[in-house]
Design a protein around this motif. Structure first.
Motif, PDB file in Angstrom:
ATOM      1  N   ARG A  16     -20.800   7.217  -3.701  1.00 32.28           N
ATOM      2  CA  ARG A  16     -20.454   5.983  -4.263  1.00 32.28           C
ATOM      3  C   ARG A  16     -19.436   6.077  -5.351  1.00 32.28           C
ATOM      4  NH1 ARG A  16     -22.587   1.906  -0.962  1.00 32.28           N
ATOM      5  NH2 ARG A  16     -24.659   2.347  -0.321  1.00 32.28           N
ATOM      6  N   ARG A  17     -18.631   4.845  -5.647  1.00 32.72           N
ATOM      7  CA  ARG A  17     -17.549   4.995  -6.657  1.00 32.72           C
ATOM      8  C   ARG A  17     -17.708   3.413  -7.575  1.00 32.72           C
ATOM      9  NH1 ARG A  17     -12.640   5.000  -5.830  1.00 32.72           N
ATOM     10  NH2 ARG A  17     -12.106   6.871  -7.422  1.00 32.72           N
ATOM     11  N   GLU A  18     -18.978   3.225  -7.797  1.00 30.18           N
ATOM     12  CA  GLU A  18     -19.058   1.876  -8.542  1.00 30.18           C
ATOM     13  C   GLU A  18     -18.307   2.126  -9.908  1.00 30.18           C
ATOM     14  OE1 GLU A  18     -22.994   1.740  -6.260  1.00 30.18           O
ATOM     15  OE2 GLU A  18     -21.773   3.142  -7.308  1.00 30.18           O
ATOM     16  N   ILE A  19     -18.231   3.056 -10.766  1.00 29.86           N
ATOM     17  CA  ILE A  19     -17.962   3.246 -12.137  1.00 29.86           C
ATOM     18  C   ILE A  19     -16.399   3.635 -11.897  1.00 29.86           C
ATOM     19  CG2 ILE A  19     -18.248   4.612 -14.154  1.00 29.86           C
ATOM     20  CD1 ILE A  19     -21.070   4.244 -13.956  1.00 29.86           C
ATOM     21  N   LEU A  75     -10.331  20.670 -11.826  1.00 32.52           N
ATOM     22  CA  LEU A  75     -10.864  20.661 -12.745  1.00 32.52           C
ATOM     23  C   LEU A  75     -10.033  20.421 -14.319  1.00 32.52           C
ATOM     24  CD1 LEU A  75     -13.340  23.536 -12.196  1.00 32.52           C
ATOM     25  CD2 LEU A  75     -14.098  21.323 -12.353  1.00 32.52           C
ATOM     26  N   ALA A  76      -8.851  21.154 -14.037  1.00 36.26           N
ATOM     27  CA  ALA A  76      -8.034  20.928 -15.215  1.00 36.26           C
ATOM     28  C   ALA A  76      -7.499  19.280 -15.378  1.00 36.26           C
ATOM     29  CB  ALA A  76      -6.759  21.939 -14.964  1.00 36.26           C
ATOM     30  N   GLN A  78      -7.884  14.230 -18.734  1.00 30.02           N
ATOM     31  CA  GLN A  78      -8.157  12.678 -18.803  1.00 30.02           C
ATOM     32  C   GLN A  78      -9.570  12.393 -19.294  1.00 30.02           C
ATOM     33  OE1 GLN A  78      -7.118  10.247 -15.157  1.00 30.02           O
ATOM     34  NE2 GLN A  78      -6.649  12.133 -14.234  1.00 30.02           N
ATOM     35  N   ARG A  79     -10.465  13.239 -19.848  1.00 31.77           N
ATOM     36  CA  ARG A  79     -11.741  13.267 -20.034  1.00 31.77           C
ATOM     37  C   ARG A  79     -11.928  12.368 -21.264  1.00 31.77           C
ATOM     38  NH1 ARG A  79     -15.924  15.153 -23.409  1.00 31.77           N
ATOM     39  NH2 ARG A  79     -17.915  15.181 -22.264  1.00 31.77           N
ATOM     40  N   GLY A 109     -10.712   2.349 -12.861  1.00 38.31           N
ATOM     41  CA  GLY A 109      -9.472   2.398 -12.223  1.00 38.31           C
ATOM     42  C   GLY A 109      -9.083   3.991 -11.816  1.00 38.31           C
ATOM     43  N   VAL A 110     -10.099   4.657 -11.598  1.00 36.34           N
ATOM     44  CA  VAL A 110      -9.569   6.328 -11.423  1.00 36.34           C
ATOM     45  C   VAL A 110      -9.033   6.414 -10.042  1.00 36.34           C
ATOM     46  CG1 VAL A 110     -10.877   8.489 -11.184  1.00 36.34           C
ATOM     47  CG2 VAL A 110     -11.565   6.972 -12.890  1.00 36.34           C
ATOM     48  N   ASP A 111      -7.786   7.070  -9.907  1.00 39.87           N
ATOM     49  CA  ASP A 111      -7.114   7.029  -8.683  1.00 39.87           C
ATOM     50  C   ASP A 111      -7.767   8.220  -7.885  1.00 39.87           C
ATOM     51  OD1 ASP A 111      -5.481   4.702  -9.148  1.00 39.87           O
ATOM     52  OD2 ASP A 111      -3.973   6.116 -10.121  1.00 39.87           O
ATOM     53  N   ASP A 112      -8.051   9.323  -8.553  1.00 41.05           N
ATOM     54  CA  ASP A 112      -8.798  10.547  -8.050  1.00 41.05           C
ATOM     55  C   ASP A 112      -9.932  10.027  -6.936  1.00 41.05           C
ATOM     56  OD1 ASP A 112      -9.857  12.885  -7.328  1.00 41.05           O
ATOM     57  OD2 ASP A 112      -9.823  13.617  -9.289  1.00 41.05           O
ATOM     58  N   PRO A 113      -9.868  10.333  -5.896  1.00 43.50           N
ATOM     59  CA  PRO A 113     -10.929   9.821  -4.953  1.00 43.50           C
ATOM     60  C   PRO A 113     -12.448  10.813  -4.986  1.00 43.50           C
ATOM     61  CG  PRO A 113      -9.607  11.433  -3.756  1.00 43.50           C
ATOM     62  CD  PRO A 113      -9.009  11.249  -5.053  1.00 43.50           C
TER      63      PRO A 113
END
Length: 380
Positions: free
Chosen positions: A210-213, A31-32, A37-38, A218-222
């Motif tokens: 799903r991870r379209e967005i 969460l942190a 990165q928000r 380019g979010v590395d976090d799965p």
């Protein structure tokens, strides 16, 4: 909560709860990291033209809605599988201007008794998806919510056909499925194309990986898109439509149909595969207490500000209570239809009682119609 651990050994429960500190630290760390990165990710959303606000859409009256969900129950008896598939529709909270009436029944049901086969479960799930589609096309509402992805029925049909191809002989279930499938495909095509300007059919999956967005940003976090957009979107915001990356069916078993039907089925399947590429995905955060909702819809709805505004206004209206984590009619349909399995156990007992009155050897009846899975021993 009193009987939550009643059937478990005390040592196992202690070990299970002992995992709490490590897991909670993992959650806090994730969460942190995402909170840090928000703002950057929100700027990326905005720069790509993907961030929108419901307040920017045209003002529309609140439309009528319903939610449709289905369930499958398979009772394993000594010599047979009792197959039950059902779909249930629940009307949404009624807007003040509504004067429409939808007569009963608002459900579809299918029951069959088959010899044991691994394919029975797959065929039953294909029938369940078909019943949901059939019910959705009968709904007279402005917005019809379907539980799950809009691409799921097509995948379920393909899986059922591949399972039927493994049968050495036709079964009642396979004959029923093959006979009705052309009209189910036509009904699904009507839903996916969404050509009627008076109606919008929307798929809302509860669970999605799903991870379209996320991939676009380019979010590395799965992390999946729904969790990501829950962290990024403020109340009243939504993401502009992006293409749905749907899994395509493998072969669709055209050869299983009689020669006179193959051309019709082949044409319907080709049109469905084409229209799946025109499906779009939107995430919306209608209220601050809600996670982001994934909406799947045809591009004709997503690209029309009036129709899109109607959909998002209905979503907002149907999620107006803090106890709801999805639109009210879907929430209630899910709670109701999940009891189909318990009703199936009651059906088994009713069949046994009726057969016992017609067959002289009671012992044979009770043994043949007993469920030999552990959950079958519970009182229905």
């Amino acid at each position: 909560m009193v009987d939550t651990f009643v059937d478990l050994p005390a040592a196992l429960v202690e070990e299970l709860l002992g995992k709490t500190p490590v897991l909670s630290r993992t959650v806090v760390a994730q969460l942190a990291a995402r909170r840090a990165q928000r703002e950057r990710l929100r700027e990326c959303l905005s720069a790509r033209g993907l961030l929108g606000a419901i307040s920017e859409l045209p003002s529309v009256p609140t439309g009528t809605s319903c939610g449709i969900d289905g369930s499958v129950a398979v009772e394993r008896l000594l010599a047979h599988d009792l197959l039950v598939a059902g779909a249930l529709a629940v009307e949404g909270l009624t807007p003040p201007s509504n004067e429409r009436h939808w007569p009963e029944p608002r459900h579809e049901l299918w029951v069959e008794l088959e010899p044991h086969a691994d394919a029975n479960d797959v065929v039953a799930r294909g029938v369940m998806a078909a019943l949901e589609v059939e019910l959705a096309t009968r709904a007279p509402h402005d917005v019809v919510f379907l539980d799950g992805s809009l691409a799921t029925p097509l995948i379920a049909f393909d899986q059922a056909l591949r399972a039927i191809a493994e049968f050495s002989e036709p079964t009642p279930s396979s004959r029923f499925f093959l006979t009705r499938l052309p009209e189910w495909l036509a009904a699904l095509l009507r839903i996916l194309e969404a050509q009627s300007p008076q109606q919008c059919w929307i798929g809302i999956p509860k669970y999605t990986s799903r991870r379209e967005i996320a991939s676009m940003l380019g979010v590395d976090d799965p992390i999946d898109d729904r969790a990501l957009l829950t962290a990024l979107l403020d109340e009243g915001e939504f993401t502009r439509p992006v293409p749905l990356h749907a899994r395509r069916p493998h072969g669709f078993g055209i050869a299983l149909f009689p020669p006179e039907q193959r051309a019709t089925v082949s044409t319907l399947v080709a049109r469905l595969l084409a229209v799946v590429t025109e499906l779009r995905v939107i995430y919306v955060r209608p209220h601050r207490w809600l996670p982001a909702l994934r909406l799947e819809l045809h591009q004709t709805i997503a690209s029309d500000p009036q129709r899109l505004a109607r959909v998002l206004e209905v979503v907002r209206f149907q999620c107006a209570r803090g106890a709801l984590v999805e639109p009210f009619p879907l929430f209630l349909a899910d709670r109701m239809v999940r009891h189909l399995r318990r009703a199936t156990r009651t059906l088994r007992h009713a069949i046994r009682e009726a057969a016992a009155r017609e067959y002289p050897l009671l012992e044979d009846v009770f043994v043949m119609l007993e469920s030999y899975r552990s959950e079958g021993y519970r009182t229905p």
